[in-house]
Design a protein around this motif. Structure first.
Motif, PDB file in Angstrom:
ATOM      1  N   PHE A 138      -4.519   0.732   4.307  1.00 53.52           N
ATOM      2  CA  PHE A 138      -3.794   1.727   3.515  1.00 53.52           C
ATOM      3  C   PHE A 138      -3.052   2.666   4.451  1.00 53.52           C
ATOM      4  O   PHE A 138      -3.357   2.771   5.638  1.00 53.52           O
ATOM      5  CB  PHE A 138      -4.758   2.530   2.628  1.00 53.52           C
ATOM      6  CG  PHE A 138      -5.895   3.166   3.386  1.00 53.52           C
ATOM      7  CD1 PHE A 138      -5.758   4.431   3.946  1.00 53.52           C
ATOM      8  CD2 PHE A 138      -7.098   2.499   3.541  1.00 53.52           C
ATOM      9  CE1 PHE A 138      -6.797   5.019   4.643  1.00 53.52           C
ATOM     10  CE2 PHE A 138      -8.147   3.074   4.243  1.00 53.52           C
ATOM     11  CZ  PHE A 138      -8.003   4.335   4.797  1.00 53.52           C
ATOM     12  N   CYS A 141       0.846  -1.193   0.000  1.00 52.99           N
ATOM     13  CA  CYS A 141       0.000   0.000   0.000  1.00 52.99           C
ATOM     14  C   CYS A 141       0.881   1.242   0.000  1.00 52.99           C
ATOM     15  O   CYS A 141       1.929   1.269   0.636  1.00 52.99           O
ATOM     16  CB  CYS A 141      -0.942   0.017   1.200  1.00 52.99           C
ATOM     17  SG  CYS A 141      -0.149   0.190   2.805  1.00 52.99           S
ATOM     18  N   GLY A 142       0.485   2.244  -0.741  1.00 49.92           N
ATOM     19  CA  GLY A 142       1.262   3.466  -0.816  1.00 49.92           C
ATOM     20  C   GLY A 142       1.215   4.224   0.501  1.00 49.92           C
ATOM     21  O   GLY A 142       0.238   4.158   1.243  1.00 49.92           O
ATOM     22  N   GLY A 179      -2.691   6.744   1.412  1.00 47.90           N
ATOM     23  CA  GLY A 179      -1.948   5.915   0.475  1.00 47.90           C
ATOM     24  C   GLY A 179      -2.863   4.949  -0.258  1.00 47.90           C
ATOM     25  O   GLY A 179      -4.074   4.878  -0.021  1.00 47.90           O
ATOM     26  N   GLY A 180      -2.288   4.174  -1.161  1.00 51.11           N
ATOM     27  CA  GLY A 180      -3.064   3.227  -1.952  1.00 51.11           C
ATOM     28  C   GLY A 180      -3.528   2.028  -1.135  1.00 51.11           C
ATOM     29  O   GLY A 180      -3.052   1.762  -0.026  1.00 51.11           O
ATOM     30  N   TRP A 181      -4.465   1.275  -1.690  1.00 49.55           N
ATOM     31  CA  TRP A 181      -5.016   0.112  -1.015  1.00 49.55           C
ATOM     32  C   TRP A 181      -3.984  -1.011  -0.925  1.00 49.55           C
ATOM     33  O   TRP A 181      -3.057  -1.085  -1.714  1.00 49.55           O
ATOM     34  CB  TRP A 181      -6.250  -0.406  -1.751  1.00 49.55           C
ATOM     35  CG  TRP A 181      -7.387   0.565  -1.773  1.00 49.55           C
ATOM     36  CD1 TRP A 181      -7.786   1.329  -2.830  1.00 49.55           C
ATOM     37  CD2 TRP A 181      -8.260   0.878  -0.696  1.00 49.55           C
ATOM     38  NE1 TRP A 181      -8.852   2.104  -2.468  1.00 49.55           N
ATOM     39  CE2 TRP A 181      -9.170   1.855  -1.165  1.00 49.55           C
ATOM     40  CE3 TRP A 181      -8.369   0.442   0.624  1.00 49.55           C
ATOM     41  CZ2 TRP A 181     -10.175   2.398  -0.377  1.00 49.55           C
ATOM     42  CZ3 TRP A 181      -9.366   0.978   1.423  1.00 49.55           C
ATOM     43  CH2 TRP A 181     -10.256   1.941   0.931  1.00 49.55           C
TER      44      TRP A 181
END
Length: 213
Positions: A127, A100-101, A114-116
């Motif tokens: 995230f 995850c980001g 952030g991303g998933w």
């Protein structure tokens, strides 16, 4: 005559990150720039991978696990919880739980999440959480929060998270911009391949106590 940008050393955990001065008349002949001089972006701690769940959303695993470090902020890191998805005040949460980001740092506005988590994990709602918005007023202003650090497990190049912008304080009777800028931007991060991306830093604070401009 040598004309240079007015800037400051980056904040190092103790000093730096602030431009402050007083002038009767300010005539800009170059930019004033505290970009990326504030709270530091997080760096990678560990280079492995496993899926995360709700527990890793709020707190971190032990240091040097498969996580990115939380972005630096107005709050101190909690021992053994320096990493992981949860925000650290205005510092962004680190990348974790299946690439995850990392969450971006926050200042007056909240940082972006952030991303998933990786879709192959059972729990995909994990995230990096964006840094908290801080309450600005005329007596209180802050450096931008650092972005959360990246995660690496596939061996590709990653980069540390972006630092926040610093503080600029100027007191003047008259200010003439002459087409130049006063700025305190947060740091961005490069595009990466198949790893957990790092979060960008938040913009800093600019306070102009100026009668005429």
């Amino acid at each position: 005559t040598v004309i240079v940008i007015i800037t400051c050393p980056a904040y190092d955990g103790s000093i730096g990150g602030i431009i402050a001065f007083e002038a009767d008349t300010l005539n800009l002949q170059a930019n004033i720039d505290a970009s990326e001089k504030g709270y530091r972006g997080g760096d990678l701690w560990g280079n492995s991978f496993f899926c995360g769940g709700s527990g890793t959303y709020y707190s971190a695993q032990i240091p040097f696990g498969p996580e990115g470090k939380k972005g630096e902020a107005i709050a101190d890191w909690i021992p053994t919880q320096e990493c992981g998805c949860a925000k650290l005040a205005n510092g962004g949460g680190g990348a974790f739980a299946g690439n995850c980001g990392a969450g971006g740092g926050a200042n007056f506005g909240r940082g972006g999440n952030g991303g998933w988590e990786y879709s192959g994990c059972l729990s995909t709602n994990v995230f990096g959480y964006g840094g908290q918005a801080l309450n600005h007023d005329t007596s209180r202003f802050y450096m931008g929060g650092g972005g959360g650090a990246p995660q690496s497990d596939n061996g590709f190049q990653i980069y540390n998270a972006g630092s926040g912008g610093g503080i600029i304080y100027i007191k003047s009777n008259q200010a003439n911009g002459n087409g130049f800028v006063i700025q305190s931007n947060g740091g961005t991060t490069p595009i990466i391949n198949d790893e957990g991306a790092a979060g960008g830093g938040a913009g800093g604070s600019i306070y102009l106590n100026v009668l005429n401009y």
